[in-house]
Design a protein around this motif. Structure first.
Motif, PDB file in Angstrom:
ATOM      1  N   LYS A   1       1.192  -1.435  -0.250  1.00  0.00           N
ATOM      2  CA  LYS A   1      -0.160   0.248  -0.309  1.00  0.00           C
ATOM      3  C   LYS A   1       0.873   1.088  -0.277  1.00  0.00           C
ATOM      4  O   LYS A   1       0.521   2.595  -0.466  1.00  0.00           O
ATOM      5  N   THR A   2       1.802   0.955   0.396  1.00  0.00           N
ATOM      6  CA  THR A   2       3.130   1.893   0.723  1.00  0.00           C
ATOM      7  C   THR A   2       3.527   2.775  -0.578  1.00  0.00           C
ATOM      8  O   THR A   2       3.511   3.460  -0.678  1.00  0.00           O
ATOM      9  N   LEU A   3       3.851   1.641  -1.253  1.00  0.00           N
ATOM     10  CA  LEU A   3       4.439   2.161  -2.708  1.00  0.00           C
ATOM     11  C   LEU A   3       3.212   2.220  -3.654  1.00  0.00           C
ATOM     12  O   LEU A   3       3.745   2.911  -4.593  1.00  0.00           O
ATOM     13  N   ALA A   4       2.127   1.685  -3.153  1.00  0.00           N
ATOM     14  CA  ALA A   4       1.562   2.363  -4.231  1.00  0.00           C
ATOM     15  C   ALA A   4       0.557   4.074  -3.692  1.00  0.00           C
ATOM     16  O   ALA A   4       0.186   4.606  -5.048  1.00  0.00           O
ATOM     17  N   TYR A   5       1.133   4.098  -3.101  1.00  0.00           N
ATOM     18  CA  TYR A   5       0.448   5.928  -2.276  1.00  0.00           C
ATOM     19  C   TYR A   5       1.196   6.641  -3.650  1.00  0.00           C
ATOM     20  O   TYR A   5       1.980   6.868  -3.828  1.00  0.00           O
ATOM     21  N   PRO A   6       0.508   7.625  -3.485  1.00  0.00           N
ATOM     22  CA  PRO A   6       0.424   8.224  -5.203  1.00  0.00           C
ATOM     23  C   PRO A   6       1.812   9.194  -5.010  1.00  0.00           C
ATOM     24  O   PRO A   6       2.737  10.066  -5.860  1.00  0.00           O
ATOM     25  N   GLU A   7       1.701   9.800  -4.134  1.00  0.00           N
ATOM     26  CA  GLU A   7       2.768  11.185  -3.260  1.00  0.00           C
ATOM     27  C   GLU A   7       4.333   9.835  -3.340  1.00  0.00           C
ATOM     28  O   GLU A   7       5.309  10.514  -2.848  1.00  0.00           O
ATOM     29  N   ASN A   8       4.693   8.996  -2.872  1.00  0.00           N
ATOM     30  CA  ASN A   8       6.236   8.081  -3.268  1.00  0.00           C
ATOM     31  C   ASN A   8       6.025   7.651  -5.053  1.00  0.00           C
ATOM     32  O   ASN A   8       7.096   7.549  -4.307  1.00  0.00           O
ATOM     33  N   GLU A   9       5.965   8.094  -5.832  1.00  0.00           N
ATOM     34  CA  GLU A   9       6.161   7.721  -6.579  1.00  0.00           C
ATOM     35  C   GLU A   9       7.142   7.713  -7.418  1.00  0.00           C
ATOM     36  O   GLU A   9       8.029   6.712  -8.289  1.00  0.00           O
ATOM     37  N   ARG A  10       7.994   9.379  -6.803  1.00  0.00           N
ATOM     38  CA  ARG A  10       9.662   9.343  -6.921  1.00  0.00           C
ATOM     39  C   ARG A  10      10.566   7.755  -6.733  1.00  0.00           C
ATOM     40  O   ARG A  10      11.567   8.037  -6.737  1.00  0.00           O
ATOM     41  N   VAL A  11       9.513   7.359  -5.434  1.00  0.00           N
ATOM     42  CA  VAL A  11      10.854   5.742  -5.071  1.00  0.00           C
ATOM     43  C   VAL A  11      10.059   5.179  -5.632  1.00  0.00           C
ATOM     44  O   VAL A  11      10.833   3.912  -5.177  1.00  0.00           O
TER      45      VAL A  11
END
Length: 256
Positions: free
Chosen positions: A82-92
């Motif tokens: 879920k954390t990786l799919a969170y839109p604001e984590n797109e950079r990483v």
């Protein structure tokens, strides 16, 4: 289950975590991540990654780091996804992946779980730190994350040594009372240990230790100057601790 979205590194990435249950990542995870340093593409395995805070902190600070999050709990592995799919984590997110695997697996079972031999430049870990008899909690998820089993450091460091490249770096955060077990578990696998005691305030006893070691090294152990998190009054971080907590600096190994 209720959950929260928590910002780290001044909002450079976010972690989705269960609210009121299980282990919640914070300063420990950020200090652990600060132990990783390198230029160019480096590969990092985060053992017992939980929702992924430490691994993502590495990817947030080091633009070319590729990170594997290894988590045994299906629930916490799902939070990492879920954390990786969170839109604001797109950079990483495109440099981080998750697998469900038991860190204590050995031999063919470990390989089958996706933990391959001599792949990673760095292995980081924040193992369960309470003796199983020390604390009881009705929160089963938290008990699983926090309760230490016999031989834990030996089994976790065995896996770290197996999946790490020769000359790779082990980094971990633990409680001071575990220092003897950690040194014993390093054995002949890891040398050049550097140990830093982490103190909440000047004059207060250490509550954590930061440990780094190099696979195959024969260098001697070194105790470094203590790291102080807060001043004598108030809750603000010292300048050094704030930089480490917010991804502005790495806690570099000593130059030998």
């Amino acid at each position: 289950m209720k959950e929260t979205v928590d910002a780290f590194h001044r909002g450079r990435f976010h972690v989705i975590q269960p609210k009121g249950e299980g282990h919640r990542s914070g300063v420990d995870a950020m200090l652990l991540a600060s132990l990783v340093e390198g230029e160019g593409e480096i590969s990092v395995a985060d053992l017992g990654a939980g929702a992924g805070a430490a691994g993502l902190a590495v990817a947030s600070r080091l633009d070319h780091a590729k990170v594997l999050l290894v988590e045994r709990s299906p629930l916490m592995a799902d939070y990492a996804r879920k954390t990786l799919a969170y839109p604001e984590n797109e950079r990483v997110a495109d440099r981080v992946r998750v697998i469900e695997a038991d860190v204590t697996l050995t031999g063919k079972a470990r390989l089958a779980a996706g933990l391959e031999d001599e792949i990673y430049d760095h292995v980081i870990m924040n193992p369960p730190f309470n003796d199983a008899a020390d604390r009881r909690t009705p929160d089963a998820l938290k008990a699983e994350a926090h309760a230490m089993s016999e031989g834990l450091f030996e089994s976790w460091l065995r896996t770290a040594g197996a999946i790490m490249k020769p000359g790779g770096q082990l980094s971990l955060i633990a409680r001071p009372q575990s220092i003897g077990e950690i040194i014993a578990a390093c054995g002949k696998r890891f040398g050049g240990l550097e140990i830093t005691a982490v103190h909440p305030r000047p004059g207060e006893d250490a509550t954590r230790i930061l440990v780094t070691a190099i696979k195959g090294s024969r260098a001697r152990l070194a105790f470094r100057a203590p790291l102080i998190l807060h001043g004598e009054t108030g809750h603000g971080f010292t300048k050094e601790a704030d930089d480490l907590n917010n991804g502005r600096a790495a806690y570099s190994r000593r130059k030998r």
